[in-house]
Write an enzyme that holds these catalytic residues in place. Structure first.
Site: not given
Length: 253
Positions: A15, A17, A57, A146, A192, A159
């Site tokens: 799903s 990007l 994974d 990011s 996004f 993150y």
């Protein structure tokens, strides 16, 4: 890099990007190998694009080594890797209930940063055995950082740290892998329209879009995919983290 006829591994391909990038590269003539922890999702993406899908994974050494080995045996040596697999966890370092959950922090680092490195180390080893192009190129690796790597918000410690690690990994990896003819580039997307953001209430989405100077909307995953495609085609792009964010800069919260 000539995309047509190349084998491209895309992680997080079920799903967002990853799926958009896989579709873009397939449209340019690449043979897609879709990796995702969601095996059914990986296979669904691959089936649409005439490729193959694997449940992988990325944070597990044996899982990645086994999957890449199978790709080399069944399809051939990849020359493109786009790492889009990742997870998000929001939590304050000092919360109402006490200190942040260390296991949750470690899991984000393990998937986003160690998973990226895990895919890079195994796939780059395979790429090093490719026949070089006339310029000496054997492969290109595109990682997903990011804008949180540079302007992490309150509650984004895990993150932001994971994506900051991806950004910091880019140049040393590019320098080291240059002897093998493998380029390394990272993309730092802003806000996004991925499943994670699209699941938020409409008013939250509108607020996020309003903070972007131009265009005042969420990014389309296909725009990420087109940038990834250009990076593949332009071999002078190497060792850099490229923002794609509409000039947005994240506020503290």
């Amino acid at each position: 890099m000539i995309i047509k006829g190349s084998i491209a591994i895309v992680t997080g391909a079920a799903s967002g990007l990853g799926a958009a990038t896989a579709a873009t590269l397939a449209g340019a003539g690449a043979r897609i190998v879709a990796f995702d922890l969601n095996e059914a999702g990986a296979k669904a993406t691959a089936e649409k694009l005439g490729g193959i899908g694997f449940g992988v994974d990325v944070s597990n050494a044996a899982s990645v080594e086994g999957a890449v080995s199978e790709v080399v045996k069944s399809v051939g040596i990849p020359s493109i890797l786009v790492n889009c697999a990742g997870i998000v966890h929001g939590e304050r370092i000092v919360g109402r209930e006490g200190p942040a959950d260390l296991d949750a922090f470690a899991r984000v680092i393990n998937v986003n940063l160690i998973g990226t490195f895990n895919m890079m180390r195994v796939t780059a080893t395979a790429m090093s055995r490719n026949e070089p192009s006339p310029s000496g190129e054997r492969g290109v690796i595109i990682n997903t950082a990011s804008i949180a790597a540079f302007e992490g918000q309150i509650g984004q410690a895990a993150y932001a740290a994971s994506k900051g690690g991806v950004a910091s990994l880019t140049l040393p990896a590019a320098r080291e892998l240059s002897r093998h003819g493998v380029r390394v580039v990272s993309i730092a997307p802003g806000l996004f329209g991925t499943p994670m953001l699209m699941g938020l209430p409409d008013e939250v989405q509108e607020s996020l879009a309003a903070n972007t100077p131009f265009p005042k909307r969420l990014g389309d995953p296909a725009e990420y995919g087109r940038l990834a495609m250009h990076i593949c085609e332009n071999e002078m792009i190497n060792g850099e983290t490229i923002r794609i964010d509409g000039a947005v800069r994240l506020e503290p919260k």
